[in-house]
Design a protein around this motif. Structure first.
Motif, PDB file in Angstrom:
ATOM      1  N   GLU A 193      -3.519 -15.492  -7.229  1.00 46.84           N
ATOM      2  CA  GLU A 193      -4.984 -15.437  -7.313  1.00 46.84           C
ATOM      3  C   GLU A 193      -5.466 -14.006  -7.115  1.00 46.84           C
ATOM      4  OE1 GLU A 193      -6.813 -18.047  -8.170  1.00 46.84           O
ATOM      5  OE2 GLU A 193      -5.061 -19.365  -8.140  1.00 46.84           O
ATOM      6  N   SER A 194      -6.523 -13.625  -7.829  1.00 45.91           N
ATOM      7  CA  SER A 194      -7.143 -12.307  -7.655  1.00 45.91           C
ATOM      8  C   SER A 194      -8.047 -12.324  -6.429  1.00 45.91           C
ATOM      9  CB  SER A 194      -7.975 -11.947  -8.875  1.00 45.91           C
ATOM     10  OG  SER A 194      -7.152 -11.829 -10.005  1.00 45.91           O
ATOM     11  N   LEU A 195      -8.196 -11.163  -5.810  1.00 47.25           N
ATOM     12  CA  LEU A 195      -9.019 -11.068  -4.614  1.00 47.25           C
ATOM     13  C   LEU A 195      -9.525  -9.642  -4.437  1.00 47.25           C
ATOM     14  CD1 LEU A 195      -7.277  -9.401  -2.234  1.00 47.25           C
ATOM     15  CD2 LEU A 195      -6.008 -11.522  -2.228  1.00 47.25           C
ATOM     16  N   TYR A 196     -10.426  -9.497  -3.480  1.00 48.71           N
ATOM     17  CA  TYR A 196     -10.846  -8.186  -2.997  1.00 48.71           C
ATOM     18  C   TYR A 196     -10.517  -8.126  -1.512  1.00 48.71           C
ATOM     19  CZ  TYR A 196     -13.499  -6.976  -7.164  1.00 48.71           C
ATOM     20  OH  TYR A 196     -13.863  -6.664  -8.448  1.00 48.71           O
ATOM     21  N   TRP A 197     -10.059  -6.962  -1.082  1.00 48.49           N
ATOM     22  CA  TRP A 197      -9.848  -6.704   0.339  1.00 48.49           C
ATOM     23  C   TRP A 197     -11.140  -6.125   0.907  1.00 48.49           C
ATOM     24  CZ3 TRP A 197      -5.765  -8.492   2.806  1.00 48.49           C
ATOM     25  CH2 TRP A 197      -4.604  -8.758   2.075  1.00 48.49           C
ATOM     26  N   TYR A 198     -11.462  -6.491   2.128  1.00 43.60           N
ATOM     27  CA  TYR A 198     -12.674  -6.027   2.802  1.00 43.60           C
ATOM     28  C   TYR A 198     -12.307  -5.402   4.136  1.00 43.60           C
ATOM     29  CZ  TYR A 198     -15.134  -9.107  -0.439  1.00 43.60           C
ATOM     30  OH  TYR A 198     -15.623  -9.710  -1.577  1.00 43.60           O
ATOM     31  N   GLN A 199     -13.104  -4.413   4.536  1.00 41.30           N
ATOM     32  CA  GLN A 199     -13.009  -3.967   5.919  1.00 41.30           C
ATOM     33  C   GLN A 199     -13.691  -5.040   6.751  1.00 41.30           C
ATOM     34  OE1 GLN A 199     -14.539   0.165   5.633  1.00 41.30           O
ATOM     35  NE2 GLN A 199     -12.603   0.635   6.643  1.00 41.30           N
ATOM     36  N   PRO A 200     -13.146  -5.354   7.918  1.00 44.85           N
ATOM     37  CA  PRO A 200     -13.773  -6.397   8.728  1.00 44.85           C
ATOM     38  C   PRO A 200     -15.125  -5.943   9.267  1.00 44.85           C
ATOM     39  CG  PRO A 200     -11.900  -5.436   9.883  1.00 44.85           C
ATOM     40  CD  PRO A 200     -11.934  -4.821   8.522  1.00 44.85           C
ATOM     41  N   ASP A 201     -16.035  -6.882   9.412  1.00 43.51           N
ATOM     42  CA  ASP A 201     -17.354  -6.598   9.984  1.00 43.51           C
ATOM     43  C   ASP A 201     -17.228  -6.714  11.498  1.00 43.51           C
ATOM     44  OD1 ASP A 201     -19.955  -6.380  10.793  1.00 43.51           O
ATOM     45  OD2 ASP A 201     -20.732  -7.922   9.443  1.00 43.51           O
ATOM     46  N   LEU A 202     -17.222  -5.587  12.166  1.00 45.46           N
ATOM     47  CA  LEU A 202     -17.080  -5.547  13.622  1.00 45.46           C
ATOM     48  C   LEU A 202     -18.396  -5.168  14.289  1.00 45.46           C
ATOM     49  CD1 LEU A 202     -13.584  -3.806  13.897  1.00 45.46           C
ATOM     50  CD2 LEU A 202     -14.116  -6.255  13.871  1.00 45.46           C
ATOM     51  N   LEU A 205     -15.485 -17.564   5.982  1.00 43.87           N
ATOM     52  CA  LEU A 205     -15.626 -16.243   6.576  1.00 43.87           C
ATOM     53  C   LEU A 205     -16.572 -15.412   5.722  1.00 43.87           C
ATOM     54  CD1 LEU A 205     -14.427 -14.331   8.799  1.00 43.87           C
ATOM     55  CD2 LEU A 205     -12.787 -13.636   7.071  1.00 43.87           C
ATOM     56  N   PRO A 206     -17.682 -14.924   6.290  1.00 42.44           N
ATOM     57  CA  PRO A 206     -18.594 -14.107   5.476  1.00 42.44           C
ATOM     58  C   PRO A 206     -17.969 -12.731   5.192  1.00 42.44           C
ATOM     59  CG  PRO A 206     -19.384 -14.212   7.746  1.00 42.44           C
ATOM     60  CD  PRO A 206     -18.168 -15.107   7.653  1.00 42.44           C
ATOM     61  N   LEU A 207     -17.844 -12.400   3.933  1.00 45.14           N
ATOM     62  CA  LEU A 207     -17.284 -11.113   3.518  1.00 45.14           C
ATOM     63  C   LEU A 207     -18.389 -10.337   2.817  1.00 45.14           C
ATOM     64  CD1 LEU A 207     -13.855 -12.436   2.230  1.00 45.14           C
ATOM     65  CD2 LEU A 207     -14.312 -11.253   4.389  1.00 45.14           C
ATOM     66  N   SER A 208     -18.816  -9.266   3.444  1.00 43.84           N
ATOM     67  CA  SER A 208     -19.964  -8.490   2.987  1.00 43.84           C
ATOM     68  C   SER A 208     -19.577  -7.526   1.859  1.00 43.84           C
ATOM     69  CB  SER A 208     -20.541  -7.718   4.177  1.00 43.84           C
ATOM     70  OG  SER A 208     -21.583  -6.893   3.771  1.00 43.84           O
ATOM     71  N   ARG A 209     -20.303  -7.604   0.759  1.00 43.32           N
ATOM     72  CA  ARG A 209     -20.008  -6.752  -0.404  1.00 43.32           C
ATOM     73  C   ARG A 209     -19.965  -5.253  -0.065  1.00 43.32           C
ATOM     74  NH1 ARG A 209     -20.156  -7.869  -6.096  1.00 43.32           N
ATOM     75  NH2 ARG A 209     -20.193  -5.916  -7.224  1.00 43.32           N
ATOM     76  N   PRO A 210     -20.850  -4.729   0.801  1.00 43.15           N
ATOM     77  CA  PRO A 210     -20.746  -3.295   1.126  1.00 43.15           C
ATOM     78  C   PRO A 210     -19.427  -2.909   1.813  1.00 43.15           C
ATOM     79  CG  PRO A 210     -22.901  -4.143   1.760  1.00 43.15           C
ATOM     80  CD  PRO A 210     -22.068  -5.322   1.365  1.00 43.15           C
ATOM     81  N   LEU A 211     -18.709  -3.911   2.360  1.00 45.05           N
ATOM     82  CA  LEU A 211     -17.428  -3.633   3.012  1.00 45.05           C
ATOM     83  C   LEU A 211     -16.239  -3.861   2.072  1.00 45.05           C
ATOM     84  CD1 LEU A 211     -18.162  -5.245   6.495  1.00 45.05           C
ATOM     85  CD2 LEU A 211     -18.194  -2.818   5.884  1.00 45.05           C
ATOM     86  N   ARG A 212     -16.525  -4.188   0.798  1.00 43.02           N
ATOM     87  CA  ARG A 212     -15.468  -4.427  -0.188  1.00 43.02           C
ATOM     88  C   ARG A 212     -14.696  -3.146  -0.427  1.00 43.02           C
ATOM     89  NH1 ARG A 212     -16.877  -7.117  -5.939  1.00 43.02           N
ATOM     90  NH2 ARG A 212     -17.150  -8.951  -4.627  1.00 43.02           N
ATOM     91  N   GLN A 213     -13.371  -3.286  -0.517  1.00 43.43           N
ATOM     92  CA  GLN A 213     -12.494  -2.136  -0.739  1.00 43.43           C
ATOM     93  C   GLN A 213     -11.655  -2.343  -1.996  1.00 43.43           C
ATOM     94  OE1 GLN A 213     -12.685   0.711   1.337  1.00 43.43           O
ATOM     95  NE2 GLN A 213     -14.457  -0.426   2.078  1.00 43.43           N
TER      96      GLN A 213
END
Length: 153
Positions: A87-96, A71-79
C-alpha cells in the motif's frame, strides 16, 4: 437442554475462532542483516511489535490491529512518500504539541489500511537521516498479506 448448551458452546467457540483468525498473530519477519530484534506484545485485537537494536534502542514500533487507530495525521507534518504491505502511504512527523525533543527531525509515524479491517500503525525513531531511510526501506519490504501471515511467510 444439553443440546441447547452444546449449541451455545459451539457458537461461542466458532466466534472465538473467527475473532482469532481476524486478529494479527505475529510480527512480520525482519531481515537478519537488519540487526534488529522484535519484542512482541499480543492482545485480543492487536499485536504490538517493537524492534530494537543490539544495544536496546527502540527504532521501530508496529501495531497491527483489526481496528482503525484513527490517528490524526496533519498535512503540514507530511514528509516522505513510502509504502507498506503493498500500500502507498505518506510518512508524517509526529504531532508533539509543538515540542521538538532531540531526534524529532528523524521521527516518523503513519497509519496504513492494508487489507479489509486490517491496519498498521508504524512509528520510526531513527538516530539520523541515513537510519531513517533504512527503516523506511525495511518497512516497505514487509509482507503482511493474509496468505503470507497464515503460511508463516
Amino acid at each position: 437442554m444439553n443440546v441447547l448448551r452444546a449449541a451455545v458452546c459451539l457458537i461461542l467457540l466458532s466466534s472465538a475462532m473467527a475473532a482469532s483468525a481476524q486478529a494479527p498473530n505475529e510480527c512480520p519477519s525482519l531481515p537478519a542483516s537488519s540487526g534488529l530484534q522484535w519484542q512482541q506484545q499480543a492482545q485480543a485485537d492487536f499485536i504490538l511489535c517493537k524492534a530494537s537494536t543490539s544495544d536496546g534502542r527502540e527504532v521501530l514500533s508496529l501495531m497491527l490491529s483489526t481496528r482503525d487507530p484513527a490517528l490524526p495525521l496533519s498535512r503540514p507534518l507530511r514528509q516522505e512518500k513510502g509504502g507498506f504491505a503493498g500500500e502507498s502511504l505518506y510518512w508524517y512527523q509526529p504531532d508533539l504539541g509543538g515540542q521538538k525533543p532531540p531526534g524529532y527531525d528523524t521521527r516518523r509515524i503513519t497509519v496504513v489500511k492494508y487489507d479489509k479491517n486490517r491496519y498498521a500503525q508504524i512509528a520510526l525513531y531513527a538516530g539520523d537521516a541515513q537510519e531513517l531511510g533504512t527503516l523506511q526501506t525495511l518497512t516497505q519490504g514487509m509482507n503482511l498479506n493474509p496468505t503470507a501471515v497464515a503460511a508463516g511467510r
